[in-house]
Design a protein around this motif. Structure first.
Motif, PDB file in Angstrom:
ATOM      1  N   GLY A 108      -2.489 -43.105  52.656  1.00 63.16           N
ATOM      2  CA  GLY A 108      -1.364 -42.419  52.042  1.00 63.16           C
ATOM      3  C   GLY A 108      -1.639 -41.959  50.628  1.00 63.16           C
ATOM      4  O   GLY A 108      -1.006 -41.020  50.137  1.00 63.16           O
ATOM      5  N   ARG A 109      -2.600 -42.589  49.965  1.00 65.14           N
ATOM      6  CA  ARG A 109      -2.966 -42.132  48.622  1.00 65.14           C
ATOM      7  C   ARG A 109      -3.645 -40.765  48.688  1.00 65.14           C
ATOM      8  O   ARG A 109      -3.538 -39.970  47.766  1.00 65.14           O
ATOM      9  CB  ARG A 109      -3.881 -43.147  47.937  1.00 65.14           C
ATOM     10  N   ILE A 110      -4.329 -40.486  49.787  1.00 66.74           N
ATOM     11  CA  ILE A 110      -4.994 -39.186  49.963  1.00 66.74           C
ATOM     12  C   ILE A 110      -3.961 -38.099  50.240  1.00 66.74           C
ATOM     13  O   ILE A 110      -4.006 -37.018  49.674  1.00 66.74           O
ATOM     14  CB  ILE A 110      -6.013 -39.247  51.118  1.00 66.74           C
ATOM     15  N   THR A 111      -3.013 -38.389  51.127  1.00 66.09           N
ATOM     16  CA  THR A 111      -2.047 -37.380  51.563  1.00 66.09           C
ATOM     17  C   THR A 111      -0.792 -37.335  50.707  1.00 66.09           C
ATOM     18  O   THR A 111      -0.029 -36.388  50.801  1.00 66.09           O
ATOM     19  CB  THR A 111      -1.609 -37.661  53.012  1.00 66.09           C
ATOM     20  N   GLY A 112      -0.570 -38.375  49.914  1.00 71.22           N
ATOM     21  CA  GLY A 112       0.646 -38.443  49.116  1.00 71.22           C
ATOM     22  C   GLY A 112       1.846 -38.919  49.908  1.00 71.22           C
ATOM     23  O   GLY A 112       2.981 -38.820  49.439  1.00 71.22           O
ATOM     24  N   LEU A 113       1.630 -39.445  51.117  1.00 66.72           N
ATOM     25  CA  LEU A 113       2.732 -39.876  51.974  1.00 66.72           C
ATOM     26  C   LEU A 113       3.009 -41.371  51.904  1.00 66.72           C
ATOM     27  O   LEU A 113       3.901 -41.859  52.589  1.00 66.72           O
ATOM     28  CB  LEU A 113       2.445 -39.494  53.433  1.00 66.72           C
ATOM     29  N   GLY A 114       2.258 -42.122  51.125  1.00 65.78           N
ATOM     30  CA  GLY A 114       2.463 -43.568  51.074  1.00 65.78           C
ATOM     31  C   GLY A 114       1.888 -44.236  52.311  1.00 65.78           C
ATOM     32  O   GLY A 114       0.934 -43.749  52.913  1.00 65.78           O
ATOM     33  N   ASP A 115       2.498 -45.345  52.706  1.00 66.06           N
ATOM     34  CA  ASP A 115       2.026 -46.093  53.878  1.00 66.06           C
ATOM     35  C   ASP A 115       2.159 -45.218  55.120  1.00 66.06           C
ATOM     36  O   ASP A 115       3.249 -44.793  55.482  1.00 66.06           O
ATOM     37  CB  ASP A 115       2.855 -47.371  54.022  1.00 66.06           C
ATOM     38  N   GLN A 116       1.045 -44.943  55.783  1.00 70.12           N
ATOM     39  CA  GLN A 116       1.093 -44.058  56.941  1.00 70.12           C
ATOM     40  C   GLN A 116       0.306 -44.629  58.102  1.00 70.12           C
ATOM     41  O   GLN A 116      -0.586 -45.462  57.915  1.00 70.12           O
ATOM     42  CB  GLN A 116       0.579 -42.662  56.595  1.00 70.12           C
ATOM     43  N   HIS A 117       0.638 -44.144  59.290  1.00 74.16           N
ATOM     44  CA  HIS A 117      -0.053 -44.503  60.527  1.00 74.16           C
ATOM     45  C   HIS A 117      -0.223 -43.195  61.299  1.00 74.16           C
ATOM     46  O   HIS A 117       0.759 -42.579  61.705  1.00 74.16           O
ATOM     47  CB  HIS A 117       0.791 -45.496  61.314  1.00 74.16           C
ATOM     48  N   VAL A 118      -1.469 -42.777  61.491  1.00 71.34           N
ATOM     49  CA  VAL A 118      -1.772 -41.489  62.101  1.00 71.34           C
ATOM     50  C   VAL A 118      -2.845 -41.673  63.171  1.00 71.34           C
ATOM     51  O   VAL A 118      -3.845 -42.347  62.937  1.00 71.34           O
ATOM     52  CB  VAL A 118      -2.286 -40.469  61.050  1.00 71.34           C
ATOM     53  N   GLU A 119      -2.629 -41.069  64.326  1.00 67.69           N
ATOM     54  CA  GLU A 119      -3.656 -41.003  65.366  1.00 67.69           C
ATOM     55  C   GLU A 119      -4.351 -39.658  65.207  1.00 67.69           C
ATOM     56  O   GLU A 119      -3.686 -38.623  65.115  1.00 67.69           O
ATOM     57  CB  GLU A 119      -3.029 -41.129  66.751  1.00 67.69           C
ATOM     58  N   VAL A 120      -5.679 -39.669  65.163  1.00 69.51           N
ATOM     59  CA  VAL A 120      -6.445 -38.461  64.872  1.00 69.51           C
ATOM     60  C   VAL A 120      -7.491 -38.232  65.965  1.00 69.51           C
ATOM     61  O   VAL A 120      -8.134 -39.175  66.426  1.00 69.51           O
ATOM     62  CB  VAL A 120      -7.153 -38.580  63.504  1.00 69.51           C
ATOM     63  N   ALA A 121      -7.642 -36.970  66.362  1.00 69.86           N
ATOM     64  CA  ALA A 121      -8.725 -36.554  67.257  1.00 69.86           C
ATOM     65  C   ALA A 121      -9.496 -35.449  66.545  1.00 69.86           C
ATOM     66  O   ALA A 121      -8.894 -34.484  66.068  1.00 69.86           O
ATOM     67  CB  ALA A 121      -8.178 -36.051  68.585  1.00 69.86           C
TER      68      ALA A 121
END
Length: 137
Positions: free
Chosen positions: A34-47
């Motif tokens: 979240g520090r990279i995106t500015g969104l705070g605590d995040q959970h993302v599935e990536v392909a």
């Protein structure tokens, strides 16, 4: 190029049909991300998808947390900001037939541009706007 989607599996399958290769999938979560995106605590599935020539990548992301904040998928071609991604294909008609089975819909028409390219836009999974170009000659 990165695209946020709701159904990661369906979108991966669509881009596999288009000819991209699945390079890998991962879950990214935590405060550090979240520090990279500015969104705070995040959970993302990536392909991560790779173009057939190996020179391009397409990152598909599904946000579990935080919730999606906006939806730009229905914007017209002249809307500001990200709207579409374009791919070179070897056989436009064959590509369209294969993608239609996966729900793609033609936007406008297939046109020849100065006998150099056959071009079209489609709406892919979740309404994503995708351009296809076949070099002629």
């Amino acid at each position: 190029m990165g695209i946020v989607v709701e159904d990661l599996d369906e979108t991966v399958d669509f881009f596999l049909e288009l000819g991209l290769e699945l390079e890998g999938q991962a879950t990214i979560e935590g405060e550090w991300a979240g520090r990279i995106t500015g969104l705070g605590d995040q959970h993302v599935e990536v392909a991560m998808m790779r173009t057939p020539d190996g020179h391009g990548r397409l990152e598909l992301s599904r946000f579990v947390r935080p919730a999606v904040a906006a939806d730009h998928r229905s914007g017209p071609v002249n809307a500001l900001g990200y709207l579409r991604v374009m791919f070179a294909v070897d056989d436009l008609e064959d590509t369209l037939e294969r993608l239609r089975v996966r729900g793609a819909e033609l936007v406008g028409e297939v046109v020849d541009y100065q006998d150099v390219y056959r071009l079209c836009y489609i709406r892919g999974p979740e309404g994503l706007f995708i351009g296809l170009a076949q070099e002629l000659g």
